[in-house]
Design an enzyme around this catalytic site. Structure first.
Site, PDB file in Angstrom:
ATOM      1  N   HIS A  64       0.830  -1.213   0.000  1.00 56.70           N
ATOM      2  CA  HIS A  64       0.000   0.000   0.000  1.00 56.70           C
ATOM      3  C   HIS A  64       0.864   1.262   0.000  1.00 56.70           C
ATOM      4  CE1 HIS A  64      -3.821  -2.142   0.713  1.00 56.70           C
ATOM      5  NE2 HIS A  64      -3.093  -2.963   1.426  1.00 56.70           N
ATOM      6  N   ASN A 137     -10.085  -2.938   2.294  1.00 59.53           N
ATOM      7  CA  ASN A 137      -9.768  -2.951   0.863  1.00 59.53           C
ATOM      8  C   ASN A 137     -11.041  -2.697   0.067  1.00 59.53           C
ATOM      9  OD1 ASN A 137      -6.960  -3.502   0.833  1.00 59.53           O
ATOM     10  ND2 ASN A 137      -7.321  -5.683   1.125  1.00 59.53           N
ATOM     11  N   TYR A 351       0.322  -3.951  12.020  1.00 59.14           N
ATOM     12  CA  TYR A 351       0.163  -2.583  11.497  1.00 59.14           C
ATOM     13  C   TYR A 351       0.780  -1.547  12.433  1.00 59.14           C
ATOM     14  CZ  TYR A 351      -2.545  -3.872   7.447  1.00 59.14           C
ATOM     15  OH  TYR A 351      -2.918  -4.380   6.239  1.00 59.14           O
TER      16      TYR A 351
END
Ligand code: NDP
Length: 508
Positions: A64, A137, A351
């Site tokens: 990303h 997404n 993350y």
């Protein structure tokens, strides 16, 4: 004028240029011994500029990396407080500030926007009870269900270590060995795999999450964000032409629309499933409701509209507000929590960890990431910590006996999770799963022309893989739908009779 004689430019004059320490600069020309040089070490203004320039980039996101974003609001349109005590969803009309980031997945930061790829769709809700990050997404499913496969999968989407090229054999080798990817592969090569721009995609939380209400009851939920601009995709020739003309087409489209007041919006909806329904669903379909490669059929679990997301302000500074925006599925608020989904569980760690590496240990103190409610904890220090974040907190330890120091409040404790007599093991995540029915359902939804485009695109890239990989992958297409298999095989140039004999040998 300030003390240094600097104007602020408000009177129409230009402000005086300064160093980062604020000292006014007289001339911006290198200081040298004589007009031809050499340079002098004492030219600290030049040294500062060069040193800062060397550090302008932060590590690129591993996935990303290429993205766009903007600010806006979320407004509740339906009260679902019977299912969740989440403050941001509590009352019709309640508004919450948001920042959103969209992205492509595989390409590096300089990649073209209009590539065939999944799109990232992330929203940070600055709620009164902390930030909630919805990190999704534009697809309701993902390629793998076991987090052990994630890093390997991403390697196949990036560059071959020797050639430094994207490699179709590498991609299809992995997919053919991972039939759970077939559902997402079918979406990727469908028309939706190449959106016109970020305004024209749906967003999905994809994972199953949990809602907890104020009676301490838990239901499972999935998040959907339907574009109000309509889904719009590029045909392959259109996409190729667009990339030739403008590599930043999605950034441009989003920025320009917001700049001229044409604010994009998405309708947020949820699907809900009780634990009893989850047990029944698994029994009747064989699908694990926490498996990220599966959807919950709409007919059985209808979408419930809850609100509207609108983007209405472009960032003033892309790097500070979008590149450094850090979204993590671990950012939950009271009333919203995780599910046992193994991929989600892994993302809860990875993350936030990536942001600590990429932006810094105190990434949540940057303006774009900072909650708009008070932050009260005993974490301290590390790079770039601002005193502002700790203000009047006189203790950096807990428990303590000092006045007015933060303490946990039992009302925010979530109900216990009954895991029964769970057995710890490394369970098989590859065999005994139905990885074909839902991929087939999707294929059967396409009209004849889209099926044909899908098969053409797949054959175009699968044809670059080794014969053995093609055979294995063709077996998956046939298992999803005979017509799917036949179309791809024909486009690959196989004789269908000969192929059936060879496939028998592959599958037995
Ligand atoms: P439904 O017929 O109720 O749902 C089909 C959904 O597929 C639509 O609501 C739409 O979702 C989406 N869709 C429509 N056209 C396309 C297209 N050309 N390409 C990709 N997606 C499209 O059936 P089910 O719920 O049983 O799902 C059947 C299949 O639809 C699934 O196997 C899955 O692949 C796909 N799907 C299902 C979703 C779900 O949450 N149930 C969500 C998206 C796709 P949307 O409005 O979200 O675009």
């Amino acid at each position: 004028m300030n003390g240094n004689g600097q104007g602020n430019g408000n009177d129409g004059s230009c402000p005086v240029m300064t160093t980062a320490d604020g000292r006014p600069i007289g001339r911006q020309q290198a200081m040298t011994a004589g007009p031809r040089g050499p340079l002098l070490m004492q030219d600290v203004e030049l040294l500062e500029q060069m040193q800062h320039f060397n550090r302008e980039r932060i590590p690129e996101r591993v996935v990303h990396a290429k993205g766009s974003g903007a600010f806006g609001t979320f407004t509740v349109t339906r009260d679902i407080s019977e299912h969740t005590k989440a403050d941001l969803l509590g009352k019709v009309g309640k508004k919450t500030d948001i920042v959103m980031r969209f992205s492509t997945v595989a390409g590096e930061r300089g990649a073209a926007d209009a590539e065939r790829d999944v799109r990232g769709f992330s929203i940070k809700f600055y709620t009164d009870e902390g930030n909630w990050d919805m990190v999704g997404n534009n697809t309701p499913v993902f390629f793998v269900r076991d987090p052990y496969k994630f890093a390997n999968f991403i390697h196949t989407q990036k560059r071959d270590p020797k050639t430094n090229l994207r490699d179709m054999d590498m991609q299809w080798d992995f997919w053919s060995q991972s039939p759970e990817s077939l559902h997402q592969v079918t979406i990727l090569f469908s028309d939706r795999g190449r959106p016109v721009g970020y305004r024209h995609i749906n967003g999905y939380g994809s994972h199953t999450y949990s809602f907890i209400n104020d009676r301490g009851e838990r239901v499972w939920c999935k998040f959907h964000f339907k574009t109000d601009q309509g889904i719009k995709n590029l045909m392959d020739d259109e996409g190729d032409t667009l990339i030739g003309a403008n590599r930043e087409s999605s950034q441009q489209d989003l920025f320009d629309a917001i700049e001229k007041g044409d604010f994009p919006s998405w309708t947020m909806k949820v699907q809900l499933m009780t634990q009893a329904q989850a047990d029944g669903f698994e029994k009747s379909t064989g699908w694990n409701p926490f498996d990220l490669t599966k959807v919950w059929p709409h007919a059985e679990f209808p979408l419930i509209e809850v609100g509207k997301v609108e983007l209405n302000r472009n960032p003033d500074n892309y790097h500070a507000e979008i590149e450094q925006a850090s979204f993590s599925p671990s950012a939950f608020v009271p009333g919203i929590g995780p599910s046992p989904d193994k991929m989600l569980q892994a993302r809860l760690m990875s993350y936030a960890d990536a942001h600590r590496h990429r932006v810094g240990n105190n990434y949540q103190q940057l303006p774009v990431n900072k909650p708009k409610c008070p932050v009260m904890h005993y974490q301290r220090d590390g790079q770039m910590a601002t005193a502002d974040s700790y203000k009047a907190m006189t203790a950096n330890y807990y428990p303590n006996t000092r006045d007015a120091m933060p303490k946990p409040a039992e009302k925010f404790h979530d109900p216990a999770w009954d895991l029964g007599s769970a057995i710890v093991d490394r369970f098989d995540s590859e065999n005994d799963h139905d990885d074909f029915t839902q991929a087939g359902n999707l294929y059967r939804m396409f009209d004849d022309a889209e099926r044909d485009r899908l098969a053409t695109r797949i054959a175009g890239v699968l044809g670059q893989a080794r014969d053995q990989v093609q055979m294995l992958q063709l077996c998956h297409f046939f298992r999803a739908d005979e017509d799917y298999g036949k179309r791809v095989a024909t486009k690959l140039g196989f004789d269908l009779n000969e192929l059936m004999e060879r496939m028998g040998a592959v599958t037995t």
